[in-house]
Design an enzyme around this catalytic site. Sequence first.
Site, PDB file in Angstrom:
ATOM      1  N   CYS A   1       0.801  -1.225   0.000  1.00 15.28           N
ATOM      2  CA  CYS A   1       0.000   0.000   0.000  1.00 15.28           C
ATOM      3  C   CYS A   1       0.838   1.283   0.000  1.00 15.28           C
ATOM      4  CB  CYS A   1      -0.942   0.005   1.192  1.00 15.28           C
ATOM      5  SG  CYS A   1      -2.061  -1.402   1.188  1.00 15.28           S
TER       6      CYS A   1
ATOM      7  N   CYS B   1       0.365   2.464   6.636  1.00 15.99           N
ATOM      8  CA  CYS B   1       0.810   1.093   6.895  1.00 15.99           C
ATOM      9  C   CYS B   1       0.824   0.345   5.564  1.00 15.99           C
ATOM     10  CB  CYS B   1      -0.152   0.400   7.862  1.00 15.99           C
ATOM     11  SG  CYS B   1      -1.851   0.315   7.234  1.00 15.99           S
TER      12      CYS B   1
END
Length: 457
Positions: A121, A441
């Site tokens: 991500c 994250c």
Amino acid sequence: MLLYYHNYHILNILMSKMDNLKTKSKKTLAKSGVKNVVLVDGVRTPFLLSGTTYADLMPHDLARAALQGLLKRTGLPKDAVDYIVYGTVIQEVKTSNVAREAALGAGFSDKTPAHTVTMACISSNQAMTTAVGLIAAGQCDAVVAGGVEFMSDVPIRHSRKMRKTMLSLNKAKTLGARLSLLGSIRLAHLSPELPAVAEFSTAETMGHSADRLAAAFGVSRLEQDEFALRSHKLAKKAQDSELLSDVISFKVPGRDIVSKDNGIRPATMEQMAKLKPAFIKPHGTVTAANSSFLTDGASAVLIMSEEKALAMGYKPKAYLRDFVYVSQDPKDQLLLGPTYATPKVLEKSGLTLNDIDVFEFHEAFAGQIMANLKAMESDWFGQTYMGRKTKVGAPPMEKFNTWGGSLSLGHPFAATGCRLVTTVAHRLQKEGGQYGLVAACAAGGQGHAMVIEAYPQ
């Protein structure tokens, strides 16, 4: 004439520094002997729920649209770009270096090198910091970075046994050998391998990890639903107020022109409460309503040395300053990247939490965000896991994701990083702040944070 041109732009830089000193009470993060790297502008395609208007496209189509939108927005000469870096997570095998295919499709010079990075991500965060590094090292003056994800069509493989049989068939030289191989195929060999948002090292889905993390920090279902609803309401308000100016219109071949994200859907708490747990059943707290949804989309940003940007007549939006990457245990701390990365990047910049005017954190799950905020507010967590004397401290909510986030805007894995950074730049301009902080994250227990400084108005 050349000397005059050079001196004129040096004067421009000096004047911008003086403006900075006059208009800002805080210090600037410029470093002696280090080039100032600036975000000139950033765009993205509308982020759409997978399986909707983009369904018949390919990833490079979306990436190309973002690149063409950036060229149009900035008026950038295509041959002025020294390098292109793009992020992607789930690769389309036909366009494994999607950066190159998208760049050629967008009309960039075939002499412009391009490569693709992947870091879950935070893939476009990695693309942007790669660009910063190339410029800081003096290798480039202008780099385009971005990210693309296309969840409407993901590669589905044959089982490993079937693949081995098919490869052997391709090499078999006699009819007997081929018939023997065909005869070895069993029904179980035909079961496909579906990609999953899961950790290879733990075999646990990210949603399952988010549910456990929420439980570990005592984040209730009610808190998660409230945060998710906040995200959707703020995103709807930002969309209606035309604050999401990084979104470009895109004519989808054979379909309509899309100009808005289509996942922003403020519901009611009563509607959200009816949904069943999505991962840990029947007692989990993570649902479809408080998780980011599968999304198609692409983003692109133009990053330059300040000197080059001013020489080309641009007014940058922001300085890209210090950044860090962190990594933790992928089982129990998979989604705690922001908690670990935030204090590190602040210490690197010589700033405190109170110096930050704008926070943009990636919202993978409401439970993940709330767990991070609770970890940041916990002296025990800071002392036990981070080796700190006291807690990190959580961002104040009035500065936090105030134009919505990944829960509502959508989360095309590799494209989100550029959205976060561009949003910080736009919020700093709109709100008159000086410093913004991006944190996210990523799968593998990794994380990223970056400090962005507003360019003098």
